[in-house]
Design a protein around this motif. Structure first.
Motif, PDB file in Angstrom:
ATOM      1  N   GLU A  44       1.065  -1.169   0.122  1.00 49.03           N
ATOM      2  CA  GLU A  44      -0.010   0.088  -0.111  1.00 49.03           C
ATOM      3  C   GLU A  44       0.827   1.311   0.022  1.00 49.03           C
ATOM      4  O   GLU A  44       2.113   1.308   0.572  1.00 49.03           O
ATOM      5  CB  GLU A  44      -0.917  -0.030   1.278  1.00 49.03           C
ATOM      6  N   MET A  45       0.425   2.313  -0.539  1.00 48.23           N
ATOM      7  CA  MET A  45       1.034   3.571  -0.628  1.00 48.23           C
ATOM      8  C   MET A  45       0.536   4.306   0.620  1.00 48.23           C
ATOM      9  O   MET A  45      -0.422   4.542   1.083  1.00 48.23           O
ATOM     10  CB  MET A  45       0.694   4.290  -1.723  1.00 48.23           C
ATOM     11  N   ILE A  46       1.610   4.938   1.350  1.00 55.61           N
ATOM     12  CA  ILE A  46       1.355   5.740   2.639  1.00 55.61           C
ATOM     13  C   ILE A  46       1.864   7.142   2.452  1.00 55.61           C
ATOM     14  O   ILE A  46       2.717   7.234   1.631  1.00 55.61           O
ATOM     15  CB  ILE A  46       1.886   5.155   3.896  1.00 55.61           C
ATOM     16  N   THR A  47       1.480   8.075   3.168  1.00 60.19           N
ATOM     17  CA  THR A  47       1.762   9.465   3.361  1.00 60.19           C
ATOM     18  C   THR A  47       2.086   9.644   4.709  1.00 60.19           C
ATOM     19  O   THR A  47       1.502   9.380   5.688  1.00 60.19           O
ATOM     20  CB  THR A  47       0.533  10.437   2.824  1.00 60.19           C
ATOM     21  N   TYR A  48       3.407  10.265   4.934  1.00 59.32           N
ATOM     22  CA  TYR A  48       3.611  10.549   6.226  1.00 59.32           C
ATOM     23  C   TYR A  48       4.195  12.313   6.392  1.00 59.32           C
ATOM     24  O   TYR A  48       4.659  12.743   5.187  1.00 59.32           O
ATOM     25  CB  TYR A  48       4.716   9.903   6.751  1.00 59.32           C
ATOM     26  N   LYS A  49       4.205  12.855   7.385  1.00 60.14           N
ATOM     27  CA  LYS A  49       4.542  14.305   7.555  1.00 60.14           C
ATOM     28  C   LYS A  49       5.841  14.398   7.960  1.00 60.14           C
ATOM     29  O   LYS A  49       6.443  13.355   8.958  1.00 60.14           O
ATOM     30  CB  LYS A  49       3.829  15.017   8.593  1.00 60.14           C
ATOM     31  N   SER A  50       6.734  15.083   7.127  1.00 61.71           N
ATOM     32  CA  SER A  50       8.289  15.149   7.182  1.00 61.71           C
ATOM     33  C   SER A  50       8.474  16.525   7.915  1.00 61.71           C
ATOM     34  O   SER A  50       8.295  17.491   6.731  1.00 61.71           O
ATOM     35  CB  SER A  50       8.854  14.692   5.879  1.00 61.71           C
ATOM     36  N   LYS A  51       8.902  16.663   9.014  1.00 59.55           N
ATOM     37  CA  LYS A  51       9.391  17.943   9.525  1.00 59.55           C
ATOM     38  C   LYS A  51      10.499  18.442   8.834  1.00 59.55           C
ATOM     39  O   LYS A  51      11.170  19.496   8.897  1.00 59.55           O
ATOM     40  CB  LYS A  51       9.393  18.058  11.139  1.00 59.55           C
ATOM     41  N   THR A  52      11.568  17.284   8.547  1.00 62.12           N
ATOM     42  CA  THR A  52      12.772  17.563   8.056  1.00 62.12           C
ATOM     43  C   THR A  52      12.583  18.310   6.716  1.00 62.12           C
ATOM     44  O   THR A  52      13.354  19.062   6.419  1.00 62.12           O
ATOM     45  CB  THR A  52      13.601  16.250   7.719  1.00 62.12           C
ATOM     46  N   VAL A  53      11.671  17.989   5.785  1.00 63.03           N
ATOM     47  CA  VAL A  53      11.346  18.515   4.350  1.00 63.03           C
ATOM     48  C   VAL A  53      10.462  19.508   4.529  1.00 63.03           C
ATOM     49  O   VAL A  53      10.404  20.506   3.749  1.00 63.03           O
ATOM     50  CB  VAL A  53      11.039  17.231   3.596  1.00 63.03           C
ATOM     51  N   GLY A  54       9.575  19.468   5.400  1.00 55.71           N
ATOM     52  CA  GLY A  54       8.426  20.553   5.417  1.00 55.71           C
ATOM     53  C   GLY A  54       7.435  20.279   4.595  1.00 55.71           C
ATOM     54  O   GLY A  54       6.794  21.096   4.082  1.00 55.71           O
ATOM     55  N   ALA A  55       6.912  18.882   4.429  1.00 50.81           N
ATOM     56  CA  ALA A  55       6.018  18.723   3.199  1.00 50.81           C
ATOM     57  C   ALA A  55       5.698  17.245   3.704  1.00 50.81           C
ATOM     58  O   ALA A  55       6.157  16.409   4.352  1.00 50.81           O
ATOM     59  CB  ALA A  55       6.621  18.604   1.895  1.00 50.81           C
ATOM     60  N   ASP A  56       4.666  16.885   3.135  1.00 46.63           N
ATOM     61  CA  ASP A  56       3.997  15.298   3.177  1.00 46.63           C
ATOM     62  C   ASP A  56       4.854  14.567   2.271  1.00 46.63           C
ATOM     63  O   ASP A  56       4.836  14.977   0.989  1.00 46.63           O
ATOM     64  CB  ASP A  56       2.509  15.429   2.932  1.00 46.63           C
ATOM     65  N   ARG A  57       5.285  13.404   2.308  1.00 46.40           N
ATOM     66  CA  ARG A  57       6.015  12.442   1.868  1.00 46.40           C
ATOM     67  C   ARG A  57       5.473  11.148   1.799  1.00 46.40           C
ATOM     68  O   ARG A  57       4.502  10.866   2.443  1.00 46.40           O
ATOM     69  CB  ARG A  57       7.318  12.174   2.438  1.00 46.40           C
ATOM     70  N   LYS A  58       5.638  10.251   0.639  1.00 44.72           N
ATOM     71  CA  LYS A  58       4.892   9.157   0.265  1.00 44.72           C
ATOM     72  C   LYS A  58       6.084   7.879   0.464  1.00 44.72           C
ATOM     73  O   LYS A  58       7.250   8.116   0.476  1.00 44.72           O
ATOM     74  CB  LYS A  58       4.614   9.008  -1.269  1.00 44.72           C
ATOM     75  N   ALA A  59       5.387   6.939   0.481  1.00 43.51           N
ATOM     76  CA  ALA A  59       6.447   5.656   0.895  1.00 43.51           C
ATOM     77  C   ALA A  59       5.501   4.558   0.674  1.00 43.51           C
ATOM     78  O   ALA A  59       4.137   4.344   0.676  1.00 43.51           O
ATOM     79  CB  ALA A  59       6.962   5.548   2.314  1.00 43.51           C
ATOM     80  N   ALA A 138      20.042  16.020  -1.376  1.00 42.72           N
ATOM     81  CA  ALA A 138      18.715  15.414  -0.812  1.00 42.72           C
ATOM     82  C   ALA A 138      18.909  14.127  -0.443  1.00 42.72           C
ATOM     83  O   ALA A 138      18.217  13.765   0.493  1.00 42.72           O
ATOM     84  CB  ALA A 138      17.505  15.794  -1.658  1.00 42.72           C
ATOM     85  N   PHE A 139      19.682  13.219  -0.836  1.00 41.79           N
ATOM     86  CA  PHE A 139      19.921  11.774  -0.552  1.00 41.79           C
ATOM     87  C   PHE A 139      20.567  11.786   0.832  1.00 41.79           C
ATOM     88  O   PHE A 139      20.544  10.933   1.576  1.00 41.79           O
ATOM     89  CB  PHE A 139      20.720  11.132  -1.564  1.00 41.79           C
ATOM     90  N   SER A 140      21.466  12.923   1.167  1.00 41.10           N
ATOM     91  CA  SER A 140      22.156  13.058   2.217  1.00 41.10           C
ATOM     92  C   SER A 140      21.059  13.277   3.370  1.00 41.10           C
ATOM     93  O   SER A 140      21.178  12.832   4.524  1.00 41.10           O
ATOM     94  CB  SER A 140      23.315  13.970   2.341  1.00 41.10           C
ATOM     95  N   VAL A 141      20.078  14.234   3.058  1.00 37.80           N
ATOM     96  CA  VAL A 141      19.214  14.670   3.874  1.00 37.80           C
ATOM     97  C   VAL A 141      18.389  13.665   4.411  1.00 37.80           C
ATOM     98  O   VAL A 141      17.712  13.809   5.583  1.00 37.80           O
ATOM     99  CB  VAL A 141      18.455  16.148   3.357  1.00 37.80           C
TER     100      VAL A 141
END
Length: 641
Positions: A44-59, A138-141
């Motif tokens: 399944e695809m999920i969305t999580y909140k990323s404080k690091t990026v400041g946006a919702d991200r997918k996995a 961004a891969f290091s971040v």
């Protein structure tokens, strides 16, 4: 009671195949083909909140067949490459199919697998110029995003075990580098780490794993793998060498293939079967599909390959040949295949440098896949077998000296001759300084190139000087061949060498290089034939040298007519020699060293005469590993109060 039930579920889950490990060395045919009639997991695809990026991200998240929220599961975080995102593994690697098939065969512990987007930035799509600095950075971040945002979200949303022993990370290419960097950099978070065809973003050596001892205690599994045709194999190989040098248990898995999903799917198939089980790290070396191309191979040559147990695989294409052997001291017969390729796997070979030859239809020739070295009186192939632990002749990130070839005209031989000269890292920086000098001699059948090419003298000195174990010194490697055959050990030939050294080489070096002309700053050493030359010229001219090094050598015990004049000279001048030579340093291989008995008889005579010396003995025969060790130890004794 609830805690006991939970613990029971965890332990019962891990009791299955507790000591099982993969039985194959590679995935079988059909391992990545979806099968009917078996249980399937769910993606399944999920969305999580990323404080690091400041946006919702997918996995994407894979849950195993029979998934139950009443159980707690370990987690594998599986990372993509530089051109991918959370869909790359799912669309091209079919992890859900590979894992479903493994579950159906009872080869896998139930686990949750998270497929994140490793490009931690607001616009994280794999579009446009993926090599832009911001996108690469961004891969290091993502390390911060993974640890502070994604993992907490997964552990809040899914029934997972929130302990490092139940958390794994692995990835391909750029994701392989991330997995090694993040996993080994956060051993309090991950116990299972895998890098598949890891990219150059992989940190180097000490930066990657600053505390090898901690890794030995905390890691359950460290897996590094790559295809043998992958242009990034050098990254995996250098990581393996660092781990090997520091004796960190790991699986080094080289397989046929390129930088593609055929390799990475096989890696996932193999790696996943180890996860979250009790495993025996002593079995790691057996998980070998291919050996590693020898460091002495010519560029891009795949063979010879060295296996973890120091056996060597040779492959030679010679369809017209009738018989081929490899001569490595012992001769091995190669077997011809229908494609005209001859193959053999040897027994375990001695660590360090070894000469070898191909014998094709009775003619000894150099292997076209190997670098060649002047040894045995001709050009021969050589193979470097890795040594356990961290070799003292490793290439290290320390100040580097320089080896220079210098021509000079000898009034003794009336001919042009060559020297190889090592200058220490500080030589060009300290323009007003004069340096002590070591004259270093090769053995019979070799020449002035031997100590540099086969002996790695420059690397030995670089490392010793960097570690402040040896004084910065100039090392002059000269050609001791002034005659051939047994004549090289006669009084006439030794006298010729003596004249060349004293009347031609030393004056030329002291005129051309900034070296001291004091006896306290001058030493002479050599191996085998060069050891005899050192004994002859060094003892006869003890007023010129404060240190003499004799490696695997000794006066002939069965040729008294050759040795007696030298013993007579020592007897007559023993007090003078003892006064002048502060360090007569003699070393030898073990009993298999062909000079062993000569040396022992010589030392007994030295004892009887009262000649002072230091003696050391190393494992090995009449070979370069012994002589490298001899130089390493002898150099540390030179030019000190």
């Amino acid at each position: 009671m609830k805690q006991l039930v939970c613990l029971f579920l965890v332990f019962s889950m891990f009791s299955i195949s507790l000591f099982a490990q993969p039985s194959e060395m590679q995935a079988p045919e059909g391992f990545d083909v979806q099968r009917e009639g078996i249980a399937h997991g769910n993606v399944e695809m999920i969305t999580y909140k990323s404080k690091t990026v400041g946006a919702d991200r997918k996995a994407r998240v894979y849950t195993p067949p029979g998934f139950s929220k009443r159980k707690k599961y370990p987690v594998l975080y599986l990372l993509h490459g530089i051109g991918g995102d959370e869909n790359e593994w799912y669309n091209q690697g079919n992890p859900q199919v590979i894992l479903d098939n493994l579950y159906a065969q009872n080869k896998l512990e139930p686990m949750i697998v998270v497929l994140p987007n490793g490009r931690a930035m607001k616009d994280d799509r794999a579009v446009g110029n993926i090599m832009e600095a911001e996108k690469v950075n961004a891969f290091s971040v993502f390390e911060k995003d993974l640890l502070n945002d994604l993992i907490p979200h997964i552990e809040k949303t899914y029934p997972v075990i929130s302990k490092r022993e139940y958390r794994a990370i692995a990835g391909l290419s750029m994701g392989g580098g991330q997995s090694l960097n993040f996993g080994l950099g956060n051993l309090d978070k991950f116990a299972w780490v895998g890098g598949f065809s890891s990219a150059p973003n992989t940190k180097r050596g000490k930066e990657l794993l600053a505390n090898p001892e901690e890794a030995k205690k905390k890691l359950k599994l460290l897996w590094i793998s790559c295809g043998d045709n992958d242009g990034l194999l050098n990254v995996t190989k250098s990581t393996h060498e660092y781990l090997e040098n520091h004796k960190v248990p790991h699986i080094y898995y080289i397989e046929p293939g390129n930088h593609d999903f055929k390799v990475w799917k096989n890696d996932l198939y193999m790696f996943s079967q180890f996860l979250f089980k009790q495993i025996d790290s002593t079995t790691f070396p057996k998980y070998t599909v291919l050996g590693t191309p020898a460091s002495t191979n010519i560029r891009s040559a795949k063979y010879p390959q060295v296996l973890p147990d120091r056996r060597v695989i040779f492959k030679i294409k010679a369809p017209e040949a009738q018989k081929i052997q490899i001569d490595l001291g012992k001769k091995y017969d190669l077997i011809k295949g229908t494609d005209g390729v001859w193959t053999v796997t040897t027994e375990s070979i001695n660590e360090g440098f070894n000469y070898y030859s191909l014998i094709i239809d009775g003619v000894a020739v150099a292997d076209p896949s190997s670098e060649t070295f002047y040894g045995m009186g001709r050009m021969a192939s050589g193979i470097e077998i890795p040594i356990a632990g961290e070799p003292f002749y490793n290439e290290r990130e320390v100040p580097q000296g320089e080896v220079r070839m210098k021509r000079y005209y000898s009034d003794v031989t009336k001919s042009w001759r060559k020297l190889y000269v090592y200058t220490p890292p500080s030589y060009d920086l300290e323009a007003s300084s004069k340096f002590p000098v070591l004259y270093l001699l090769h053995g019979g059948g070799e020449d002035e190139r031997g100590w540099s090419a086969q002996g790695k003298a420059d690397l030995i000195l670089n490392n010793l000087i960097a570690d402040k174990k040896a004084k910065p010194m100039v090392v002059v490697m000269l050609d001791g061949n002034l005659s051939t055959g047994i004549a090289g050990f006669t009084d006439r030939s030794l006298a010729m060498f003596e004249n060349e050294l004293i009347k031609a080489v030393i004056p030329f070096v002291e005129k051309t290089y900034r070296v001291s002309d004091k006896a306290t700053d001058r030493a002479l050493a050599g191996l085998s034939m060069g050891g005899m030359q050192t004994l002859h010229a060094g003892i006869k001219h003890s007023n010129l040298f404060s240190g003499l090094g004799v490696f695997s050598s000794g006066w002939w015990s069965n040729r008294p007519e050759l040795s007696k004049p030298h013993y007579d000279f020592i007897q007559e001048n023993v007090a003078t020699v003892n006064k002048n030579v502060k360090n007569l340093w003699i070393s030898m291989g073990a009993k298999e060293d062909i000079a062993y008995e000569n040396c022992k008889i010589m030392l007994k005579k030295f004892d009887d005469m009262g000649l002072k010396y230091t003696y050391e003995e190393y494992p090995g025969g009449h070979t370069w590993p012994v002589w490298r060790r001899s130089l390493h130890q002898f150099a540390q004794t030179l030019f000190k109060q």
